[in-house]
Design an enzyme around this catalytic site. Structure first.
Site, PDB file in Angstrom:
ATOM      1  N   ARG A 123       0.832  -1.191   0.000  1.00 31.05           N
ATOM      2  CA  ARG A 123       0.000   0.000   0.000  1.00 31.05           C
ATOM      3  C   ARG A 123       0.880   1.261   0.000  1.00 31.05           C
ATOM      4  O   ARG A 123       1.967   1.273   0.582  1.00 31.05           O
ATOM      5  CB  ARG A 123      -0.877  -0.016   1.253  1.00 31.05           C
ATOM      6  CG  ARG A 123      -1.862   1.139   1.414  1.00 31.05           C
ATOM      7  CD  ARG A 123      -2.987   1.048   0.446  1.00 31.05           C
ATOM      8  NE  ARG A 123      -4.144   1.850   0.896  1.00 31.05           N
ATOM      9  CZ  ARG A 123      -4.979   2.456   0.068  1.00 31.05           C
ATOM     10  NH1 ARG A 123      -4.795   2.380  -1.242  1.00 31.05           N
ATOM     11  NH2 ARG A 123      -6.019   3.128   0.532  1.00 31.05           N
ATOM     12  N   THR A 399      -9.724   0.742  -9.140  1.00 35.55           N
ATOM     13  CA  THR A 399      -8.915  -0.360  -8.689  1.00 35.55           C
ATOM     14  C   THR A 399      -9.062  -1.499  -9.675  1.00 35.55           C
ATOM     15  O   THR A 399     -10.013  -1.534 -10.449  1.00 35.55           O
ATOM     16  CB  THR A 399      -9.412  -0.776  -7.284  1.00 35.55           C
ATOM     17  OG1 THR A 399      -9.336   0.370  -6.437  1.00 35.55           O
ATOM     18  CG2 THR A 399      -8.634  -1.911  -6.684  1.00 35.55           C
ATOM     19  N   THR A 417      -4.188  -0.476  -7.106  1.00 31.05           N
ATOM     20  CA  THR A 417      -5.002   0.667  -7.487  1.00 31.05           C
ATOM     21  C   THR A 417      -4.210   1.957  -7.628  1.00 31.05           C
ATOM     22  O   THR A 417      -3.108   2.097  -7.089  1.00 31.05           O
ATOM     23  CB  THR A 417      -6.109   0.882  -6.424  1.00 31.05           C
ATOM     24  OG1 THR A 417      -6.985   1.912  -6.832  1.00 31.05           O
ATOM     25  CG2 THR A 417      -5.507   1.234  -5.071  1.00 31.05           C
ATOM     26  N   SER A 470      -7.921   1.042   3.367  1.00 31.19           N
ATOM     27  CA  SER A 470      -8.410   0.605   2.060  1.00 31.19           C
ATOM     28  C   SER A 470      -9.532  -0.408   2.233  1.00 31.19           C
ATOM     29  O   SER A 470      -9.659  -1.042   3.282  1.00 31.19           O
ATOM     30  CB  SER A 470      -7.272  -0.039   1.260  1.00 31.19           C
ATOM     31  OG  SER A 470      -7.735  -0.618   0.061  1.00 31.19           O
TER      32      SER A 470
END
Length: 587
Positions: A123, A399, A417, A470
């Site tokens: 991430r 995404t 994403t 997320s």
């Protein structure tokens, strides 16, 4: 599968084009299917839509060119992780609205040799100079679009580090080998599909604001049209550098220098030091059980796995199969369970390296018992009367997703994403790399909705080096300890409920991957207080839901699942027909 399920699906009356997209290229033609004797498909029981079937490997992704790349890697002897990494880089070329090297995401891997499951967190992270109130004006109000379409919207990308880490720890091929197909696609170009052309037109103003972006996606001062060739020479050069020098090319080399220069020139916060300090994290997947199956999904900073397990714990006590697929009672119970989970999401979920997330409590069956006791089987609970629960006592758009399975039993579920379509819309000059706008996934101000209407709290406030919360939920379902289902989806806040329903469709109603994609989906996220549904629900069902107190709103499609089911007789895959460019393919 029971006859009522078949009747329910048949009632959808999907047009032949949608059916063809749903079953993929490897399925029999409609003419062949119609002419076949009724018993010829007896091995699949009452199935009315057929998934793609293969023996040795399967890839399901949101663009056929990327799917073909993954299958070719499997044919060349690569394992599921090799193929997944190749697909990830290929999607950065052929699905520029979501596939990326300038974003981040999550991957869940099942290693057949060790039997272990690992969640890889790549991430994005907030830069060192990020601050809690950076998106507020002097009056403390959120500044519109600052967290979406400016250089301040960009988080430190994790995709290159994450994919390289997965390959190094679980793959068998070199980075150069798996990057070669993506480099070729970027260098030689490919024809723009009607789907991509439509997205470019919708995002025209968003993309036209930046010269480096226009140079790639525009021709004669307008977005590229269907059938025109999209060539990405700068991106090909960047991918070649990564193939040659590894992730250091992105985080410490010339690519890093260009990204840092782009930020410095236009008021962004990311520095060369931020890029150099980026780290991938291996985490333990969130785990739960549902009717004898084991669910493995992404832990925080994803909220997906936690709340999928939480909702399944609530729903397992109800006879969903007997209530019937798509029945008002079935949908009512799912919606009520969703509300409680999303209320908890707003309060408790964030980056576990910065805040205590009570995952064990949230996924506790005793906590599920407490929440289920608050559900009235005949009446909807108003959202404003639902507050975050107290799980602590039980502690002891855009995404893309792709799923991969190989012949050895290795499976990979990956969701990554840029956040919204084309992310920030900003291409770092000279790199060809679109940059994310993931900083919007933080709570710019606690209690103020983000782009997906999600409310966040202090646990998800902006802090340096923090990863934003997320909903991405790459998920693997195990049966008797072995992979049985691999799935995931894009869809922002709707990812969690899309994957929830996919699991229920397969386990409770016996649907195959193609059939599960055809069922109209529903979604409730606590606030706003509306039960969002896709078109296709019976008016009688909608009326019954309204009588129970639900505010039903028919809205556009939710999620685009990429699903593989592993059975004793082979692999079955389906790419969601909600995206016409997607494809499941095996060999």
């Amino acid at each position: 599968m029971t006859l009522p399920v078949r009747s329910r699906l048949a009632a959808l009356a999907l047009v032949p084009a949608v059916v063809a997209l749903c079953v993929g290229l490897a399925a029999p033609s409609l003419a062949q299917t119609a002419a076949a004797p009724p018993m010829v498909r007896y091995d699949i029981g009452y199935d009315i839509f057929y998934p793609v079937r293969a023996q040795n490997g399967m890839v399901a992704a949101e663009h056929r060119l990327a799917t073909e790349v993954g299958v070719d890697i499997l044919k060349r002897g690569g394992n599921a992780v090799d193929a997944a990494v190749a697909v990830g880089f290929a999607l950065a070329v052929v699905l520029p609205n979501a596939g990326n090297v300038g974003g981040g995401g999550f991957m869940v891997v099942h290693d057949a040799k060790t039997g272990e499951d690992v969640a890889i967190d790549f991430r994005e992270m907030a830069p060192a100079k990020a601050s809690r109130d950076m998106y507020l004006d002097e009056q403390g109000k959120v500044v519109a679009n600052r967290s979406l379409y400016t250089h301040l919207a960009v988080g430190v990308p994790g995709t290159v580090a994450g994919l390289a880490h997965a390959l190094a720890t679980h793959g068998t091929m070199t980075l150069a080998d798996v990057l070669a197909p993506a480099i070729k696609l970027a260098r030689e170009g490919y024809d723009v599909t009607p789907q991509l052309a439509g997205l470019l037109e919708v995002e025209r103003d968003h993309l036209a604001a930046w010269g480096a972006t226009r140079a790639i996606f525009f021709k004669d001062e307008r977005p590229l049209r269907a059938g025109e060739k999209l060539v990405q020479s700068d991106l090909a050069n960047s991918l070649e550098l990564i193939a040659k020098d590894g992730p250091k090319a992105f985080y410490e080399g010339s690519i890093a220098e260009k990204i840092a220069a782009e930020m410095a020139k236009r008021g962004g916060l990311i520095t060369a030091e931020d890029l150099k300090n980026y780290k991938v994290v291996d985490r333990e997947p969130v785990s739960g059980t549902y009717r004898g199956y084991t669910v493995k999904s992404m832990p925080p900073p994803s909220s997906g796995g936690t709340h999928i397990v939480q909702i399944l714990n609530i729903l397992e006590r109800y006879p969903l199969k007997e209530q019937g697929l798509g029945s008002a009672q079935n949908i009512h119970l799912m919606a009520e369970a969703m509300k409680f989970a999303y209320a908890d999401r707003a309060e408790y979920l964030g980056d576990p390296d910065f805040t205590k997330v009570p995952v064990k409590g949230l996924t506790s069956r005793r906590y599920a018992d407490e929440l289920a006791a608050k559900i009235d089987p005949d009446k909807a609970t108003p959202a404003n009367s639902i507050k975050p629960g107290k799980p602590q006592p039980y502690e002891s758009d855009q995404t893309t997703h792709f799923s991969v399975a190989d012949a050895q039993g290795n499976v990979v579920s990956t969701t990554y994403t840029l956040n919204l379509n084309f992310g920030s819309g900003i291409v770092a000059e000279g790199t060809g790399i679109l940059l994310n706008n993931e900083m919007d996934d933080f709570s710019a101000k606690p209690g103020v909705p983000n782009a997906f209407g999600l409310i966040g709290g202090e646990a998800n406030s902006v802090q340096p080096f923090k990863r934003p919360l997320s909903s991405m939920s790459p998920t693997i379902v195990l049966k008797d300890g072995k992979p049985w289902l691999v799935t995931g989806s894009p869809g922002g806040s709707r990812i969690i409920t899309t994957i929830l329903e996919t699991i229920i469709d397969h386990i409770d109603f016996g649907l195959n991957p193609a059939e599960a994609t055809a069922v109209p989906r529903v979604h409730h996220q606590w606030t706003p207080d509306e039960l969002r549904v896709e078109k296709g629900l019976s008016p009688d069902t909608v009326r019954l839901l309204e009588q129970k107190g639900h505010k039903v709103a028919v809205k556009p499609t939710m999620g685009r699942t990429q699903t593989i089911q592993l059975r004793a007789d082979g692999l079955y895959g389906a790419s969601d027909p909600r995206n016409p460019d997607g494809q499941a393919l095996g060999y």
